[in-house]
Each structure stands twice: as C-alpha cells, then as structure tokens.
Design an enzyme around this catalytic site. Structure first.
Site, short mmCIF file in Angstrom:
data_model
loop_
_atom_site.label_atom_id
_atom_site.label_comp_id
_atom_site.label_asym_id
_atom_site.label_seq_id
_atom_site.Cartn_x
_atom_site.Cartn_y
_atom_site.Cartn_z
N GLU A 1 46.77 -18.63 -58.15
CA GLU A 1 45.64 -18.18 -58.93
C GLU A 1 44.45 -17.81 -58.05
O GLU A 1 43.82 -16.76 -58.24
CB GLU A 1 45.22 -19.25 -59.94
CG GLU A 1 46.24 -19.53 -61.02
CD GLU A 1 47.20 -20.66 -60.64
OE1 GLU A 1 47.44 -20.84 -59.43
OE2 GLU A 1 47.70 -21.34 -61.54
N PRO B 1 59.00 -25.05 -47.99
CA PRO B 1 58.74 -25.80 -49.22
C PRO B 1 57.38 -25.47 -49.81
O PRO B 1 56.42 -25.20 -49.08
CB PRO B 1 58.81 -27.26 -48.77
CG PRO B 1 58.46 -27.22 -47.32
CD PRO B 1 59.00 -25.92 -46.80
N ARG B 2 57.30 -25.50 -51.12
CA ARG B 2 56.02 -25.26 -51.79
C ARG B 2 54.98 -26.28 -51.33
O ARG B 2 53.80 -25.94 -51.19
CB ARG B 2 56.23 -25.36 -53.31
CG ARG B 2 54.98 -25.16 -54.13
CD ARG B 2 54.50 -23.75 -54.06
NE ARG B 2 53.42 -23.50 -55.01
CZ ARG B 2 52.70 -22.39 -55.02
NH1 ARG B 2 52.93 -21.43 -54.15
NH2 ARG B 2 51.74 -22.23 -55.91
N GLY C 1 50.18 -21.10 -45.35
CA GLY C 1 49.70 -19.75 -45.12
C GLY C 1 50.56 -18.89 -44.22
O GLY C 1 50.06 -17.89 -43.69
N GLU C 2 51.83 -19.25 -44.02
CA GLU C 2 52.66 -18.47 -43.10
C GLU C 2 53.84 -17.78 -43.77
O GLU C 2 54.71 -17.25 -43.07
CB GLU C 2 53.16 -19.36 -41.96
CG GLU C 2 52.06 -19.81 -41.03
CD GLU C 2 52.60 -20.33 -39.71
OE1 GLU C 2 52.05 -19.94 -38.66
OE2 GLU C 2 53.56 -21.13 -39.73
N ASN D 1 55.82 -16.28 -57.17
CA ASN D 1 55.54 -14.84 -57.23
C ASN D 1 56.57 -14.03 -56.43
O ASN D 1 56.58 -14.08 -55.21
CB ASN D 1 54.14 -14.58 -56.68
CG ASN D 1 53.71 -13.14 -56.85
OD1 ASN D 1 54.46 -12.30 -57.34
ND2 ASN D 1 52.51 -12.84 -56.42
N PRO D 2 57.44 -13.24 -57.10
CA PRO D 2 58.44 -12.46 -56.36
C PRO D 2 57.86 -11.22 -55.69
O PRO D 2 58.50 -10.64 -54.81
CB PRO D 2 59.44 -12.06 -57.46
CG PRO D 2 58.61 -11.96 -58.69
CD PRO D 2 57.57 -13.05 -58.56
N LEU D 3 56.66 -10.81 -56.10
CA LEU D 3 56.09 -9.59 -55.55
C LEU D 3 55.62 -9.76 -54.11
O LEU D 3 55.49 -8.78 -53.38
CB LEU D 3 54.94 -9.11 -56.43
CG LEU D 3 55.33 -8.75 -57.86
CD1 LEU D 3 54.11 -8.36 -58.66
CD2 LEU D 3 56.36 -7.63 -57.87
N GLU D 4 55.37 -11.00 -53.69
CA GLU D 4 54.97 -11.21 -52.30
C GLU D 4 56.09 -10.79 -51.36
O GLU D 4 55.84 -10.17 -50.32
CB GLU D 4 54.62 -12.68 -52.09
CG GLU D 4 53.38 -13.12 -52.82
CD GLU D 4 53.08 -14.60 -52.67
OE1 GLU D 4 51.91 -14.99 -52.89
OE2 GLU D 4 54.00 -15.36 -52.33
#
Length: 439
Positions: free
Chosen positions: A62, A271-272, A313-314, A338-341
């Site tokens: 977000e 991992p998230r 952030g990587e 998010n699959p668009l990344e």
C-alpha cells in the site's frame, strides 16, 4: 449513531489496558520498535508550519503504491508537507529507502495509532492534518469517526474490498456504513471492489484503476546486480517471491523434482518476512539441499541450491535475474502478492489459486497470456520445467505480461489532483507554533 460504532468504541476503550503487553510481545517478535511504541498511543507529534496532508497505508504494498501519488502532489504543491502512517515496521523501512531525496525532508513517518478513542483523538489533535487519504482497505472505526468529527476531508484510495471482507463487514452493517461515511471520495481499484464498497454504504465511489498497475519498476542496485550475475553465471534461476509459510516447502519440493533435468538449477526464496530466513535455510538443508542466506553475506555460489533472499527491498534484483517467478501468497490461502512487479521487469509469472487480493491484475494477465495459473502446488514443478527449458515460451509470457503492466501511466497524477482538492481552499490558519487556530 447506530449500535455498532458505540459497541466498538466502548470495547476499544475497555481493551486499551491490555494493549501494552500486546505491543511488548510484538516488539519481541520484531513487529514493533521499542523506542517508538508511544506512536501507537498517538504520541510523538512534530507538526511543522504549513499545510499538512496525511496518508495512511497499512503495509508495504500500500505504501509503495501510493509513493508516486505523493511525488505528484509534492510537485504540484510546493509548500505541502506529508505525514505518512503505516502499520508495519517493514513498510516504514522500505518507505525510508524508496522516498526520493528531494521529497524526504517534506515527509514525516509515524506508526499509526491503535484504534483506541483517546489515542486516535490525541493523534489528530496534535498533528492537525488538513486532509488525508487511506490506502486500500484500512477501515478503523474510531479513527475515522474522530476524523469525521474534526471535519477532515478524507479519501479512500485504491480502495479494495474482497468478497470475503465484504461478507465480514455485512455482519456489522452499521459499523461499515459509519466507517465508510468518513470518506468524501472513494477511488476503487476495480469495478468489483467499487460494487462491494457501494453495497456497504460508501458514497461517491469512482473506479479509475489500480495504482499498483501504475507503479514504476522495482529498483535494483547496479553493483549488487552485477555481483549476483557473476556468481550465478548461466544457471537457470527460479524465484519464489514474497513467500508465506508453507510455500517454501513447495518451492523446495519443486527444486528437488526439477534439478535432475535442469542442470545447475538455482532456487531463490525471498520470504515476505525476512526474519524467517534462518528457518527456511534450515528446511532446505534438512531436505539435502545446500543453502545460503543473503542476510548473512553469502553469495549463490555454484554449490548452493537454495539461496534465501532474506533482505528488504531487493526483489527488484531477483526479478531481473530469474527465469520464472512464483508469486507468493498464492499457493496458500493468503490472497497473493502483486504479480505486476515481476511482469514489469520481464520475469515470467506463475501463481497459485489464491489471488483474491489481485483479482483484476490476475484476470488481465491470464487474458493476455502473460501468466500461468497453477491449480495446486503439485503443478509448480511441471510449469517451471516448461518455462525454464523453453526460451520462446518464457519470452512469450514476459512480452504478454508487459502489455498489462505498462498501463495506467497517468493514474498517480490524476489521483494527486483529486487529493489536493481535499485541502481547505484558503490553507491552514497557522499560529506561530504551527498549530491551526481553533479547538
């Protein structure tokens, strides 16, 4: 006032004394910062003179999706400052990394106050924002009621309401209507979200598109990218991105199934929640697969089968390196990431059956032939084999996905204009201490 908001207000007040040990327990798990727990009680305001816009974004996705909107607002309004509140430590850390240097001096970050009436009242009284926006689906009844009582202009941006969440809110319709009534403008991310929000009582619901479809490509440090490319060489790379518990075992099983056919296969698991890195590496070792962790400074040498990217952030690095990516949160009932990344960086996309949080991007990617949908974890290894062993197939997926990911380029600017319209027309009436006059 209906019964729901009253019950919520009383309940939150009664539970407030128990929140101190709750926050301390979260601190021990790395989910809070001990020195900043006072922010959860609405303390720690440091308002500067001039107009202030408040943006609340619960978590990483977000906050990062809203960053282009903040940039567009700052470019259009040179005197405007921003207060950004988030609910997670990870979001705070990534936001600090991603805010451009020219904008950073105008942005203050605080952790959002918990939804206790006295705490949210203190937060709004001391910060005195001139307008604000909530991103996606953060509906805190006491905070929104306090904002409405102050006459604060609010928008719900990139508004999301899954079918499951809508069913939960329908059990407390008065509470839902009261929360949504605080928003003078609701910008839904999809027609389905707009319909569900309107059914719950939201007014002035518009559908302009998904900000996550307008985000810039994830960044990557050039030196780190070059080092990783040298370490990996020509090995095929499978990335399990933003995984949740249970999915790492699926990725490890897929690696074991594919390794004999795909010589030198490297599986990267990001991992998230990076703190889970040690347990993931241990699981790989227990499965007989040599593992290394990026947070420990290890490189994915030739002898490494599973590389755990347990850093923040990587992901931009690994999407650029991978021949295929599994979108985390989709093989377990989490709702997907998010699959668009991945699509935006030319990485072929695979996801499981649980993509409820990204219904529209999922549908668009599949309609364009830009992703592979897996019905179950057992389908992961065969699908990876097809993509990693067939360059034409991988190229076709990536090119089709790019047509979806490149849309909505003008959306952040359009949203910025709408949010600037929430500011008082004459600006704040400032005292010498930077406080607005009045109660």
């Amino acid at each position: 006032m209906t019964l729901g908001p009253v019950v919520w207000r009383i309940g939150a007040t009664l539970v407030a004394p128990a929140l101190a040990p709750y926050l301390r327990a979260r601190t021990r798990r790395g989910k809070e910062i001990a020195s900043r727990l006072h922010e959860r009680r609405g303390e720690g305001a440091a308002r500067q003179p001039g107009p202030l816009f408040w943006l609340h974004a619960a978590s990483v996705g977000e906050s990062l999706s809203a960053l282009p909107v903040l940039e567009a607002m700052a470019e259009r309004h040179a005197a405007l400052r921003f207060l950004v509140t988030t609910g997670t430590v990870t979001a705070a850390e990534l936001l600090g990394q991603r805010i451009p240097p020219w904008l950073a001096p105008r942005v203050a970050h605080r952790f959002s106050p918990l939804d206790v009436p006295a705490w949210v009242g203190r937060f709004l009284r001391d910060w005195r924002p001139d307008a604000g926006a909530f991103v996606e689906s953060e509906l805190w009844p006491n905070l929104l009621a306090a904002a409405r009582q102050r006459g604060l202009g609010l928008a719900l941006v990139n508004a999301r309401m899954s079918a499951r969440s809508a069913r939960r809110w329908q059990r407390a319709p008065g509470l839902a209507r009261a929360a949504l009534d605080a928003f003078g403008l609701v910008l839904a991310r999809s027609p389905a979200d707009a319909e569900r929000l309107a059914a719950l009582g939201a007014s002035d619901v518009r559908c302009w598109g998904d900000l996550k479809m307008a985000a810039p490509p994830l960044p990557a440090d050039p030196a780190a990218l070059a080092q990783l490319r040298e370490a990996i060489g020509q090995r095929p790379v499978f990335l399990a991105a933003s995984t949740h518990p249970g999915e790492e075992a699926d990725a490890i099983a897929a690696h074991r199934a594919l390794a004999p056919a795909l010589g030198g296969l490297l599986t990267v698991i990001a991992p998230r929640h990076p703190a889970r890195g040690p347990e993931i590496a241990a699981a790989a070792e227990a499965a007989g697969l040599p593992a290394a962790r990026r947070s420990a400074g290890a490189a994915p040498g030739r002898e490494i089968a599973i590389y755990v990217a347990d850093t923040l952030g990587e992901l931009g690095l690994f999407y650029r390196l991978a021949g295929a990516a599994l979108i985390g949160g989709s093989l377990v009932p989490h709702g997907g990431q998010n699959p668009l990344e991945a699509a935006r960086l030319g990485c072929p996309v695979l996801f499981g059956p649980h993509m409820e949080n990204f219904e529209e991007p999922r549908a668009r990617l599949l309609a364009a032939g830009g992703a592979l949908a897996l019905e179950a974890p057992a389908a992961l290894a065969p699908a990876l084999r097809d993509v990693l062993s067939d360059r034409d197939r991988a190229r076709s997926l990536a090119e089709a996905a790019a047509t979806v990911a490149d849309g909505h380029a003008g959306l952040p600017g359009r949203v910025a204009e709408a949010l600037l319209g929430l500011l008082p027309p004459d600006g704040p009436a400032e005292t010498p201490l930077g406080r607005r006059a009045g109660p």
